[in-house]
Design an enzyme around this catalytic site. Sequence first.
Site, PDB file in Angstrom:
ATOM      1  N   LYS A   1      21.994  36.037  47.554  1.00  0.00           N
ATOM      2  CA  LYS A   1      23.406  35.654  47.514  1.00  0.00           C
ATOM      3  C   LYS A   1      24.142  36.727  48.299  1.00  0.00           C
ATOM      4  CE  LYS A   1      27.456  35.226  44.605  1.00  0.00           C
ATOM      5  NZ  LYS A   1      28.025  35.389  43.259  1.00  0.00           N
TER       6      LYS A   1
ATOM      7  N   GLY B   1      35.882  36.441  38.437  1.00  0.00           N
ATOM      8  CA  GLY B   1      36.226  36.884  37.089  1.00  0.00           C
ATOM      9  C   GLY B   1      37.637  36.572  36.653  1.00  0.00           C
TER      10      GLY B   1
ATOM     11  N   ALA C   1      32.791  31.463  41.513  1.00  0.00           N
ATOM     12  CA  ALA C   1      33.923  32.343  41.206  1.00  0.00           C
ATOM     13  C   ALA C   1      35.180  31.585  40.799  1.00  0.00           C
ATOM     14  CB  ALA C   1      34.258  33.259  42.379  1.00  0.00           C
ATOM     15  N   GLY C   2      35.763  32.048  39.721  1.00  0.00           N
ATOM     16  CA  GLY C   2      37.030  31.502  39.252  1.00  0.00           C
ATOM     17  C   GLY C   2      36.888  30.417  38.200  1.00  0.00           C
TER      18      GLY C   2
ATOM     19  N   ASN D   1      29.670  32.686  35.504  1.00  0.00           N
ATOM     20  CA  ASN D   1      29.231  33.902  34.818  1.00  0.00           C
ATOM     21  C   ASN D   1      30.231  34.311  33.748  1.00  0.00           C
ATOM     22  OD1 ASN D   1      28.293  36.414  33.982  1.00  0.00           O
ATOM     23  ND2 ASN D   1      27.944  37.197  35.999  1.00  0.00           N
ATOM     24  N   THR D   2      31.391  34.823  34.179  1.00  0.00           N
ATOM     25  CA  THR D   2      32.345  35.401  33.226  1.00  0.00           C
ATOM     26  C   THR D   2      32.687  34.447  32.080  1.00  0.00           C
ATOM     27  OG1 THR D   2      33.278  36.733  35.002  1.00  0.00           O
ATOM     28  CG2 THR D   2      34.632  36.464  33.038  1.00  0.00           C
TER      29      THR D   2
END
Lengths: 66, 263
Positions: free
Chosen positions: B102, B163, B189-190, B211-212
């Site tokens: 990545k 995040g 992301a986001g 993830n987050t």
Amino acid sequence: MKDIQLNDSPFQFSGESIGDLLDHLKTNKDGVALAVNQEVVPKSQWSKTLLRQGDNVLIFESIAGG
Amino acid sequence: MNFLENDPLIIGDHTFSSRLFTGTGKYATSDSMMDSIKASGSELVTLSLRRVDLENHSDNILSPLQQHGMKLLPNTSGARSAKEAVFAANLAREALATNWVKLEIHPDPRYLMPDPIETLEAAEILVKQGFIVMPYVHADPVLCKRLEEVGCQCVMPLGAPIGSNKGLASRTFLDIIIEQSRVPVIVDAGIGSPADAALAMQLGADGVLVNTAMAVARKPAAMGYAFRLAVEAGRVAYHSGLGEVEGQAMASSPMTDFLVGLS
């Protein structure tokens, strides 16, 4: 005894190869990579690659990340 | 009936039955990470590299992931230039015995905005070195096309800053990328909630990376499961043909005069 730079700190090392160094440090070899003087050294070469006085060794490990 | 049959996601030489990719960062413990990832059904996780702390040995998170058969995707997080990213990718290839990477290059620590120029340059080099390159980029349709042209096996445009949990702030541009791309589009992301993930899939994204939102949930395992359902729901909805958005009401029940004359 050789004086090397290990992860940016001075380090004295009595062995010969990268393999010796990792054994000495008791570093887990799983997920680990290593560069000598900014060149990545393949795992298959660790036991054959000899360290010299003044070498700059960086050891990296895999950690959690996104 | 299984509406997800015969709909695999293929990237490079690998076939995924789950379209949910997951990050391993920010979990409170390795156990909660594993519980969450298992519940999510994800088959690919991201990892990063750092210099070994020679004083303090860290927990080995690799073993449980490998035992569970996860595909590992190392990232180049921390790289600020193409040169650093190429170096990190080559380290990762040795560390994890994979040619998948990545590619992320963000010189700016506040917003972690990916640098498009360095990313394109690194992508071209890494493809030539035999990597399966998955670049994390702005939702920039022109850049995504250029990355496809240099041989990236997918593109990973952001929904919002890493995040931030702000969802698909880039939706208008994601639509264009999805329409034009000939390689899989993974929204990265986001994504702050299962609703965001479902929406991305409904728009036609080939997958999402979360993830987050999973890691910081009060119940990470349950949230992992919620994301699994959301990604599946969004994918099935995408294939099912959404109705048109209308400017005025359109009755769902026939408007007859069967009550006229009463009272």
